[in-house]
Design an enzyme around this catalytic site. Sequence first.
Site, PDB file in Angstrom:
ATOM      1  N   ASP A  87       4.975   0.607  11.779  1.00 50.27           N
ATOM      2  CA  ASP A  87       3.663   0.024  11.439  1.00 50.27           C
ATOM      3  C   ASP A  87       3.521  -1.427  11.929  1.00 50.27           C
ATOM      4  O   ASP A  87       2.447  -1.991  11.870  1.00 50.27           O
ATOM      5  CB  ASP A  87       3.459   0.037   9.916  1.00 50.27           C
ATOM      6  CG  ASP A  87       3.558   1.426   9.351  1.00 50.27           C
ATOM      7  OD1 ASP A  87       2.559   1.959   8.869  1.00 50.27           O
ATOM      8  OD2 ASP A  87       4.659   1.998   9.400  1.00 50.27           O
ATOM      9  N   ASP A 116      -3.555   8.880   8.895  1.00 51.60           N
ATOM     10  CA  ASP A 116      -4.056   8.421  10.185  1.00 51.60           C
ATOM     11  C   ASP A 116      -3.675   9.387  11.301  1.00 51.60           C
ATOM     12  O   ASP A 116      -2.664  10.059  11.213  1.00 51.60           O
ATOM     13  CB  ASP A 116      -3.474   7.033  10.466  1.00 51.60           C
ATOM     14  CG  ASP A 116      -3.945   6.046   9.420  1.00 51.60           C
ATOM     15  OD1 ASP A 116      -5.160   6.010   9.185  1.00 51.60           O
ATOM     16  OD2 ASP A 116      -3.110   5.350   8.834  1.00 51.60           O
ATOM     17  N   VAL A 122       9.106   6.848  16.054  1.00 48.70           N
ATOM     18  CA  VAL A 122       8.900   7.471  14.736  1.00 48.70           C
ATOM     19  C   VAL A 122       7.741   8.480  14.773  1.00 48.70           C
ATOM     20  O   VAL A 122       7.880   9.607  14.294  1.00 48.70           O
ATOM     21  CB  VAL A 122       8.673   6.392  13.649  1.00 48.70           C
ATOM     22  CG1 VAL A 122       8.472   7.053  12.285  1.00 48.70           C
ATOM     23  CG2 VAL A 122       9.853   5.432  13.598  1.00 48.70           C
ATOM     24  N   LYS A 141       0.839  -1.199   0.000  1.00 46.64           N
ATOM     25  CA  LYS A 141       0.000   0.000   0.000  1.00 46.64           C
ATOM     26  C   LYS A 141       0.874   1.250   0.000  1.00 46.64           C
ATOM     27  O   LYS A 141       0.573   2.223  -0.690  1.00 46.64           O
ATOM     28  CB  LYS A 141      -0.888  -0.021   1.254  1.00 46.64           C
ATOM     29  CG  LYS A 141      -1.617   1.269   1.513  1.00 46.64           C
ATOM     30  CD  LYS A 141      -1.662   1.576   3.006  1.00 46.64           C
ATOM     31  CE  LYS A 141      -1.862   3.032   3.260  1.00 46.64           C
ATOM     32  NZ  LYS A 141      -0.833   3.673   4.069  1.00 46.64           N
TER      33      LYS A 141
HETATM   34  C1  UD1 Z   1       5.207   6.717   5.734  1.00 44.44           C
HETATM   35  C2  UD1 Z   1       4.247   5.558   5.692  1.00 44.44           C
HETATM   36  C3  UD1 Z   1       3.862   5.090   7.080  1.00 44.44           C
HETATM   37  C4  UD1 Z   1       5.115   4.780   7.875  1.00 44.44           C
HETATM   38  C5  UD1 Z   1       6.086   5.958   7.834  1.00 44.44           C
HETATM   39  C6  UD1 Z   1       7.400   5.657   8.514  1.00 44.44           C
HETATM   40  C7  UD1 Z   1       3.035   5.986   3.640  1.00 44.44           C
HETATM   41  C8  UD1 Z   1       1.752   6.365   3.002  1.00 44.44           C
HETATM   42  N1  UD1 Z   1       3.047   5.984   4.978  1.00 44.44           N
HETATM   43  O1  UD1 Z   1       4.538   7.811   6.337  1.00 44.44           O
HETATM   44  O2  UD1 Z   1       3.055   3.925   6.982  1.00 44.44           O
HETATM   45  O3  UD1 Z   1       4.765   4.511   9.210  1.00 44.44           O
HETATM   46  O4  UD1 Z   1       6.370   6.339   6.486  1.00 44.44           O
HETATM   47  O5  UD1 Z   1       8.024   4.531   7.929  1.00 44.44           O
HETATM   48  O6  UD1 Z   1       4.011   5.661   2.987  1.00 44.44           O
HETATM   49  N2  UD1 Z   1       7.981  14.635   9.637  1.00 44.44           N
HETATM   50  C9  UD1 Z   1       8.095  15.989   9.905  1.00 44.44           C
HETATM   51  N3  UD1 Z   1       7.887  16.879   8.875  1.00 44.44           N
HETATM   52  C10 UD1 Z   1       7.585  16.466   7.606  1.00 44.44           C
HETATM   53  C11 UD1 Z   1       7.474  15.074   7.334  1.00 44.44           C
HETATM   54  C12 UD1 Z   1       7.678  14.175   8.379  1.00 44.44           C
HETATM   55  O7  UD1 Z   1       8.370  16.387  11.042  1.00 44.44           O
HETATM   56  O8  UD1 Z   1       7.414  17.312   6.717  1.00 44.44           O
HETATM   57  C13 UD1 Z   1       8.164  13.647  10.736  1.00 44.44           C
HETATM   58  C14 UD1 Z   1       6.851  12.943  11.088  1.00 44.44           C
HETATM   59  O9  UD1 Z   1       6.056  13.711  11.957  1.00 44.44           O
HETATM   60  C15 UD1 Z   1       7.357  11.663  11.750  1.00 44.44           C
HETATM   61  C16 UD1 Z   1       8.652  11.379  10.973  1.00 44.44           C
HETATM   62  O10 UD1 Z   1       9.015  12.595  10.322  1.00 44.44           O
HETATM   63  O11 UD1 Z   1       7.677  11.901  13.091  1.00 44.44           O
HETATM   64  C17 UD1 Z   1       8.537  10.277   9.959  1.00 44.44           C
HETATM   65  O12 UD1 Z   1       7.472  10.557   9.078  1.00 44.44           O
HETATM   66  P1  UD1 Z   1       7.510  10.086   7.548  1.00 44.44           P
HETATM   67  O13 UD1 Z   1       8.651   9.139   7.370  1.00 44.44           O
HETATM   68  O14 UD1 Z   1       7.454  11.282   6.687  1.00 44.44           O
HETATM   69  O15 UD1 Z   1       6.155   9.276   7.419  1.00 44.44           O
HETATM   70  P2  UD1 Z   1       5.138   9.287   6.218  1.00 44.44           P
HETATM   71  O16 UD1 Z   1       5.872   9.412   4.924  1.00 44.44           O
HETATM   72  O17 UD1 Z   1       4.037  10.222   6.517  1.00 44.44           O
END
Ligand code: UD1
Length: 436
Positions: free
Chosen positions: A308, A119, A330, A25
């Site tokens: 996850d 989520d 995370v 996904k």
């Molecule tokens: C993706 C996955 C999710 C998984 C996560 C970590 C998808 C659709 N979802 O989520 O299932 O759990 O990677 O492997 O692929 N952050 C910031 N600023 C930003 C972006 C992120 O502070 O602009 C922080 C987030 O709050 C979090 C951390 O970085 O604490 C990791 O987030 P990120 O790796 O970006 O997760 P997603 O890409 O949203």
Amino acid sequence: MIQEEVWLIEPSGPLRGDVEVRGSKNAVSKHMVAAMLGSGESTIANAPEVGEVGITAAMLEALGIHVQINGSEIRIEPGPEIRPRVPDAFTGLNRIPILMLGPLLHLAGEAFVPLVGGDPIGRRPIDFHVEALRAMGAEVEVGEGGVYAKAKRLNGARIELPYPSVGATETILMSAVLAEGKTVIKNAAMEPEVVELALFLQRMGGRIELSPDRRIVIEGVGHLRGASTWLAGDRIEAFSYLAAGLVTGGEVRVHGCAQDRLVTAITTLARMGAQFDINDEYVCATAPPAGLRSAAVQTDTHPGFMTDWQTPLMVLFTQSQGMSVLHETVFENRLVYVPALQKMGCEIEVFDQCLGGPACRYHDTNAKHSAVVRGVSKLRGADVTLPDIRAGFSGVLAAAVADGVSTLRGVHHIERGYHRPYEQFASLGLNIRRQR
Ligand code: UD1
């Protein structure tokens, strides 16, 4: 008014059988967005039938990108006229719109995306995405309703991410492939799904180098073509079904997800006493007759224990001998689902300290990101509302070992991220009924 579907689950004994997982996904939707960048058709095979695909397809169609879904195959081709605005109706549905900013800037010179959803597992800010696009020369405004960006042409840049974010790394990859000049990402995410996306972009003609120490170098090119790919198996889904077998004292053989995507998960479960049968066809886990042992686990970026995976692990902890500890590093708010499990009798206590591992980013905050879990807990059926995809799956696992009937609401969350979960659970012997 449309009645929402609920699942009624009764104790079912050990879950046994075979599960075939499809492409992940978390990769499929990103590949769909990447296909916007190719002139000509792209084909994505082994795609899962999950809600996320339908949502992303509808967004792409609204932008003027043609999408055809035929079972596990998705064909995508940009149409002659691109509309640079993702309609407001998609606000809050998932995290994908933010990834469309870069591709839309290349296609149309401007873009608007409604504020991203996903989520409720943390603040989920978008500052890394926004700062990266600004570094590449885009004007970006973040308003109440969404993000507006403008750029005649994106330029390569040196970008150091404060944290190796999956989404931000993907945003930069999809923006840098067609930018003018070279982009270097430092502290990039190296999750398998990110690498898979980089490989797809390379097939489209992108010039991407994966260097040691979380460094990715992208040399912008003037043009990308459509490409074809076969998605690798979903490691989250694979782990979730292995946990379903273990928690019920059964045995689930998971096909379609290579061992190298599960290495840390397998070792963690093996430390808890799970026995494995692994070959090139499947990964199979069995609980020992005396049950599993407790463990201390900390979530991390790849190749660490994936965030996850912790929701099914938490239910496993409640059915393992002794006290277990989980440290989520995370997402600060990923334990939001704990009250639903507590309602079913899970003995879980959450803390704002860093337990079970070194201090993480949330050390000095009030975020309740550590949990102590007592096993073996006697679970009881309850009426619970599932807050998100991964928590949803855990609700099913808890219901499978609880006494009495459980009523699970919000099952659409599970269907957004898992391939036909109702059918898969039923085929493993779960006593499950749908009700509207
Ligand atoms: C993706 C996955 C999710 C998984 C996560 C970590 C998808 C659709 N979802 O989520 O299932 O759990 O990677 O492997 O692929 N952050 C910031 N600023 C930003 C972006 C992120 O502070 O602009 C922080 C987030 O709050 C979090 C951390 O970085 O604490 C990791 O987030 P990120 O790796 O970006 O997760 P997603 O890409 O949203």
